[in-house]
Structures are given as C-alpha cells and as structure tokens.
Design a protein around this motif. Structure first.
Motif, PDB file in Angstrom:
ATOM      1  N   SER A  20       3.332  -2.822   4.655  1.00  0.00           N
ATOM      2  CA  SER A  20       3.837  -1.586   4.076  1.00  0.00           C
ATOM      3  C   SER A  20       4.791  -0.866   5.017  1.00  0.00           C
ATOM      4  O   SER A  20       4.905  -1.188   6.193  1.00  0.00           O
ATOM      5  N   GLU A  40       0.819  -1.207   0.000  1.00  0.00           N
ATOM      6  CA  GLU A  40       0.000   0.000   0.000  1.00  0.00           C
ATOM      7  C   GLU A  40       0.852   1.255   0.000  1.00  0.00           C
ATOM      8  O   GLU A  40       0.496   2.262  -0.587  1.00  0.00           O
ATOM      9  N   ASN A  41       1.979   1.225   0.700  1.00  0.00           N
ATOM     10  CA  ASN A  41       2.869   2.380   0.782  1.00  0.00           C
ATOM     11  C   ASN A  41       4.301   1.869   0.852  1.00  0.00           C
ATOM     12  O   ASN A  41       4.639   1.099   1.753  1.00  0.00           O
ATOM     13  N   GLY A  89       6.976   3.990   1.009  1.00  0.00           N
ATOM     14  CA  GLY A  89       7.820   4.982   1.667  1.00  0.00           C
ATOM     15  C   GLY A  89       8.934   5.432   0.748  1.00  0.00           C
ATOM     16  O   GLY A  89       8.705   5.852  -0.373  1.00  0.00           O
ATOM     17  N   VAL A 116       5.449   5.210   7.767  1.00  0.00           N
ATOM     18  CA  VAL A 116       5.834   6.564   7.394  1.00  0.00           C
ATOM     19  C   VAL A 116       5.789   7.439   8.639  1.00  0.00           C
ATOM     20  O   VAL A 116       4.763   7.509   9.326  1.00  0.00           O
ATOM     21  N   ASP A 163      -1.971   0.328  -5.685  1.00  0.00           N
ATOM     22  CA  ASP A 163      -0.864   0.091  -4.774  1.00  0.00           C
ATOM     23  C   ASP A 163       0.418  -0.067  -5.598  1.00  0.00           C
ATOM     24  O   ASP A 163       0.394   0.016  -6.816  1.00  0.00           O
ATOM     25  N   GLU A 212       2.945  10.014   9.014  1.00  0.00           N
ATOM     26  CA  GLU A 212       1.644   9.433   9.354  1.00  0.00           C
ATOM     27  C   GLU A 212       1.578   9.081  10.834  1.00  0.00           C
ATOM     28  O   GLU A 212       0.551   9.293  11.485  1.00  0.00           O
TER      29      GLU A 212
END
Length: 166
Positions: A133, A47-48, A50, A136, A79, A139
């Motif tokens: 994921s 999903e992420n 970074g 971050v 994604d 976040e």
C-alpha cells in the motif's frame, strides 16, 4: 509596421498561447499518452491507495506499461480494488509485486510492478496477490511522534527509579 501586420502577429501569438495551454492540459490530464493498443486487465487489492487516481500510470523499471482504469472499495475485505490495463507487449509473472509509489517527494502516485521469477504469466482478469500500500505522510508523522512520546515516557520512568534508589 502597418496595423494589419501587427494584428496578424498578435493573432499568431494568441493562437500559439492557446496551443501551449492545450498541450499543458493534455500533459496534466495524462491524455497525451493515451493509446488504443491491445491490453489485458489485472486487479490488485490495496489496504490504502493514498492519492492514487484513475488514469495514473502503471510502471515497471520506470517504463509506463499501463494505466489504472478503475478504483473500487471492496465491502467484503474492506480494501481498495484497483483495476489496471497493461499493454499486451508486457507480460508479467504470477509472483509480480505491485506497490503504490510516489514520483518525487510529493509528486503524483503510480503503481510500480516488480517482476518475480515465476515462469507462468498473469492473464486477463488475474489478481496480483503481492501488493504494498501507499505510504501516507500523516501516518508516518503520527507514528514518529508516538514513538518519540513513548521513548520520553520510558526515560522519565527510568530516571525516577534511579533517584529513588540513591
């Protein structure tokens, strides 16, 4: 010391400095560990990602077992599809878990593979189904601040109710 001898020593030190800069550049660019060994390809959807980059290491138990070769955005699932080349010497079960980790507090990011217990192994072109994921920092700070603000709001609301009852 004669002029020619001093010029020779200056030249030796300049060449040593250029060699040191070359070694440093290869280490920073992850080119010093590049190998042409036989490998197979695995794909993981995250999903992420970074700050994950192409040529970042893929590690298992702290040992580099491969490198990231490609990162693409999947417009169907929204994604990131990360392609990894894994050395053939290292076989992983189908239920392997892939996580994006950071070396140190703010170091480079890499993919960590945690082997499962399945007897069948991943083959060339297979997808890793279990992924985690990147965390971050922005976040995490935002969530922390939001939680603190909602706690303060709840405690203020609770105090005003007590004052009204007295």
């Amino acid at each position: 010391m004669q002029r020619t001898t001093m010029d020779l020593w200056v030249g030796v030190f300049v060449m040593a400095g250029i060699g040191a800069l070359l070694v440093l550049a290869l280490k920073v660019g992850n080119l010093g560990t590049y190998s042409e060994a036989e490998s197979y390809t695995l794909i993981g959807n995250f999903e992420n990602i970074g700050g994950l980059k192409v040529r970042a290491p893929v590690k298992s138990a702290g040992v580099v077992v491969g490198r990231i070769t490609d990162i693409q955005f999947n417009t169907e699932t929204y994604d990131a599809a990360v392609t990894m080349n894994i050395d053939r010497r290292y076989q992983f079960p189908k239920d392997t878990f892939a996580s994006i980790l950071t070396s140190g507090l703010l170091g480079e990011q890499y993919i960590g593979l945690a082997a499962g217990g399945d007897e069948t192994v991943l083959k060339n072109g297979d997808k890793i189904l279990k992924t985690n994921s990147a965390m971050v920092l922005e976040e995490m700070i935002g969530r922390f601040l939001f939680d603190k603000a909602s706690e303060n709001k709840a405690s203020e609301d609770g105090d005003s109710d007590d004052d009204g009852k007295k």
